[in-house]
Design an enzyme around this catalytic site. Structure first.
Site, PDB file in Angstrom:
ATOM      1  N   ASP A  82     -68.736  47.368  43.972  1.00  0.00           N
ATOM      2  CA  ASP A  82     -68.737  48.505  44.897  1.00  0.00           C
ATOM      3  C   ASP A  82     -67.758  48.317  46.050  1.00  0.00           C
ATOM      4  OD1 ASP A  82     -70.619  49.854  43.407  1.00  0.00           O
ATOM      5  OD2 ASP A  82     -72.322  49.095  44.561  1.00  0.00           O
ATOM      6  N   TYR A 284     -69.975  57.780  45.589  1.00  0.00           N
ATOM      7  CA  TYR A 284     -70.756  56.610  46.019  1.00  0.00           C
ATOM      8  C   TYR A 284     -71.793  57.004  47.056  1.00  0.00           C
ATOM      9  CZ  TYR A 284     -71.579  51.677  47.110  1.00  0.00           C
ATOM     10  OH  TYR A 284     -72.144  50.444  47.275  1.00  0.00           O
ATOM     11  N   ARG A 286     -73.657  55.083  49.161  1.00  0.00           N
ATOM     12  CA  ARG A 286     -73.837  54.313  50.395  1.00  0.00           C
ATOM     13  C   ARG A 286     -72.628  54.555  51.289  1.00  0.00           C
ATOM     14  NH1 ARG A 286     -75.504  50.447  46.427  1.00  0.00           N
ATOM     15  NH2 ARG A 286     -77.774  50.314  46.367  1.00  0.00           N
TER      16      ARG A 286
END
Length: 761
Positions: A82, A284, A286
């Site tokens: 990530d 994504y 987050r």
């Protein structure tokens, strides 16, 4: 044979990405972090500059061996974890553990799992960002230092098994302080006045006094003044207004809105969002940046103009409120706005629809409104009543999305036709007593909002914080029944004033976060001895320093050294304190019968009250607190009532029935069997009839579960369970294989199965 190996964090992500790449690429998963600090005090070499020692995480050696083998078979390795600090650290640990050569290793990042995003990332690889790695490493080391130094202190000074965490302890402090604010709150009464006017033709007009009246006397005086009074429209004001859409979701707002609109916990929201991301449906999840990429805005435009019309589109850019937000990231949005259905799982689909609506609405036109305010004069009083209405002239973004707050409050209704000077006929007027309310207890969603406002934690940490403080027993998420509250109602109708006393239920709590007694005691200890660890501004400052490390403007070990230089001496000083110096007991008074002190304190199994001291020749008496009692608020009288337990409720079938409170709450003991009392049953007042009812209900339920018992071993039974038949031996359970008929099992068969699982029967 593939020439390239792409390593991602999860199997689901690997499966999605593999579908976008050709035969020259293989995609493998490392299943998250592969290395971590060992669980020992030797994990960090403080004198040498806080140098950490890492080891392969339990259960990950096989994965590491397999990945190492596969890296030798390819020309190039792409590390695709990530795009955040944790992801960068995972890539660095992979490079170190797999001993990857720099020249054959590339780091790639993407914010969505689509074919274009993956191919673009592979075309633009980079090196591992060591500044990001050092930021994650600093956070991990700091959390370990705090946890491993404070937790043993809590064991020794308060209660074995307790633990402390740098950010978790701050979250607990928020909940404890809110609870104390609520407990200390003293409500004050006031009166609100509403009037309803009959306009004829089955139409009425609702109005209210815009101010609160402080006393019953003032409320009654106003109603008395309105007897035979004339009412008329003093002024009518129509104003155009607009409402603008909210920004697309960031992590915290998604968690809050999913809680309010869908009833999802923070953990569930993130789990569903993770799956949507890994299957290529959303960007994504987050993130703390609310803006959309230009190509996403263009995609949204096409969908808006196609579905609603060109007049509904308005391109918007949003900026984060937080100065530390990572503006390079993007808000949470669909990867394709044209895609409305993405999952057969109802929960995931609902979350996707929420994300879709919020993102698409953020690029839509304002809603155009017309707000009308009517002022109503009273001939016998200078006070003015007000009626308000709101009309939507152009729905704009509201065609797609309204916030949970708007859903809850609703839209004001349209006012009926009115004219200035119009005389109104009063149908009735009411003055209703109300009481001021304390601050509300936190929900998971409102706690996330507070953490974000204080600058505590980051998008990746909100869900772990909330789950950790519950798992550690500091916070309980539960519901609380309301209590009856009396109020007064004065009504003016037909020039007559009537008075009534009514009752309503107030204080109902649903899925709120309540601190436990342990949380109260631990919080006070930490605030008193380690103020900086639980200080909101200090914790926010640490987050800023971690951002500076990530930006390469501060050395990570220097930041740790500055913290530890002040922190560790306090640990040493507190270690030397005698436990008696840590005041965790609360003296309630003296027992009128014996003159001994009555004390409320934490015991090994939870909060309790005791009569007498442990340092005397006569041992003290103990009693556990009931579920709704707190160490902070229990009174001497309430404590003395608890010592009436165990209490003999009555006799049945020649045996006594005993009511008691134990480690797991209140219960009935009868013939050496234990029967849990329901929430509405009080062991101090439960009757013999109710106790017998509970015993009989439990016996009936047990009989329905029983498949077989053995006279030779009364402790072994074959029972029906939720997941099928099983053997119960004492407090241990053993599953019965599906192919075995439980009714045919002998005692010897049961002991064999028990020994196979536990080694003894």
């Amino acid at each position: 044979m593939p020439k390239h190996l792409v390593i991602v964090e999860s199997p689901a992500k690997a499966k999605t990405i593999q579908g976008y790449l050709g035969q020259d690429y293989a995609v493998a998963s490392c299943h998250g972090h592969i290395r971590d600090l060992p669980k020992s005090n030797k994990a960090i070499d403080v004198p040498k500059g806080f140098i950490p020692t890492y080891e392969i995480s339990p259960g990950k050696q096989r994965i590491v061996n397999e990945l190492k083998k596969r890296t030798h078979e390819v020309e190039q390795v792409y590390l695709a974890s990530d795009d955040d600090r944790e992801g960068e650290a995972i890539s660095w640990h992979l490079q170190e553990a797999l001993r990857l050569q720099t020249q054959k290793t590339r780091r790639i990042v993407f914010r969505e799992i689509t074919k274009n995003a993956i191919l673009k990332a592979i075309q633009n690889p980079r090196k591992i960002d060591l500044a990001l790695v050092n930021s994650q490493q600093a956070r991990r080391v700091l959390d370990r230092l705090v946890g491993y130094d404070l937790s043993p202190l809590l064991w020794k000074k308060i209660k074995p098994g307790l633990s402390a965490g740098r950010v978790q302890s701050v979250a607990v402090r928020m909940i404890v302080e809110r609870e104390r604010t609520i407990l200390a709150f003293q409500p004050t009464a006031y009166f609100v006045v509403h009037a309803t006017f009959d306009l004829g033709n089955n139409m009425d007009l609702a109005a209210e006094l815009p101010e609160r009246l402080p006393t019953e006397t003032a409320a009654r005086q106003l109603l008395e003044q309105c007897i035979s009074a004339q009412f008329h429209i003093l002024n009518l004001e129509k104003k155009p207004a607009k409402k603008s859409p909210s920004p697309p979701f960031i992590t915290s707002t998604l968690q809050q809105e999913a809680s309010l609109k869908l009833g999802y916990t923070v953990t569930r929201t993130m789990s569903l969002a993770q799956n949507l991301y890994e299957t290529g449906k959303i960007s994504y999840m987050r993130t703390d940046a609310p803006h959309l990429a230009p190509e996403a805005i263009q995609d949204a435009r096409q969908e808006i103009e196609k579905s609603y019309g060109a007049e509904y589109f308005r391109a918007r850019t949003y900026k984060a409120k937080s100065a530390t937000a990572q503006q390079a990231h993007e808000a949470i949005r669909p990867t394709q706005f044209a895609q409305r259905t993405v999952s057969t799982d109802a929960s995931a689909q609902k979350l996707y629809e929420l994300i879709w609506k919020r993102a698409i609405a953020s690029q839509m036109a304002d809603a155009q409104l017309e707000r009308t305010t009517a002022q109503i004069g009273i001939s016998t009083s200078p006070k003015i009543l007000v009626a308000k209405g709101e009309v939507v002239k152009f729905s704009g973004f509201m065609q797609v999305y309204t916030t949970a707050e708007t859903d809850r409050t609703g839209q004001d209704k349209r006012l009926p036709p009115l004219t200035v000077g119009q005389v109104l006929t009063l149908d009735h007027m009411q003055a209703r007593e109300k009481y001021s309310k304390s601050a509300a207890r936190y929900t998971e969603a409102s706690l996330v909002k507070q953490l974000e406002e204080e600058g505590i934690g980051r998008p990746s940490t909100y869900a772990p914080i909330i789950s950790t403080i519950q798992q550690r027993g500091y916070v309980i998420k539960t519901s609380q029944e309301g209590r009856p509250q009396a109020y007064q109602l004065w009504t003016l109708r037909d020039n007559q004033i009537q008075h009534a006393k009514r009752t309503e239920v107030v204080g109902t709590e649903k899925n709120k976060l309540f601190p436990t007694d342990i949380a109260m005691v631990v919080n006070d200890f930490l605030v008193d001895r380690f103020a900086e660890v639980t200080d909101y501004s200090f914790t926010a400052k640490v987050e800023q320093q971690l951002d500076e490390i990530a930006a390469g403007t501060q050395a990570w070990n220097t930041m740790l050294a500055n913290f530890y230089a002040d922190f560790y001496p306090k640990v040493e000083k507190t270690t030397q304190l005698d436990r008696t110096a840590i005041h965790t007991d609360r003296h309630l008074g003296k027992d009128p019968k014996t003159g001994k002190p009555v004390i409320a304190r934490l015991g090994r199994y939870g909060p309790l009250v005791q009569i007498g001291n442990t340092d005397t020749t006569q041992p003290p008496r103990f009693s556990s607190l009931q579920k709704d009692q707190r160490l902070e608020t229990i009174t001497l009288e309430e404590a003395l009532e608890l010592f009436k337990l165990p209490r003999e409720v009555g006799h049945w079938e020649a045996s006594p029935i005993i009511a008691q409170v134990g480690r797991y709450g209140p219960y009935i003991k009868y013939q050496d069997q234990f029967y849990k009392l329901d929430a509405q049953d009080d062991p101090l007042t439960v009757t013999a009839e109710r106790a017998i009812e509970i015993i009989q209900a439990k016996r009936k339920a047990d009989a329905e579960r029983l498949i077989k018992r053995f006279d030779e071993r009364s402790d072994i039974q074959i029972l029906k369970g939720r997941w099928g038949p099983y053997i119960k031996v004492g407090r241990k359970n053993v599953r019965i294989p599906q192919e075995v008929d439980p009714k045919q099992l002998t005692l010897a068969d049961c002991t064999t199965l028990i020994e196979k699982k536990y080694g003894t029967s």
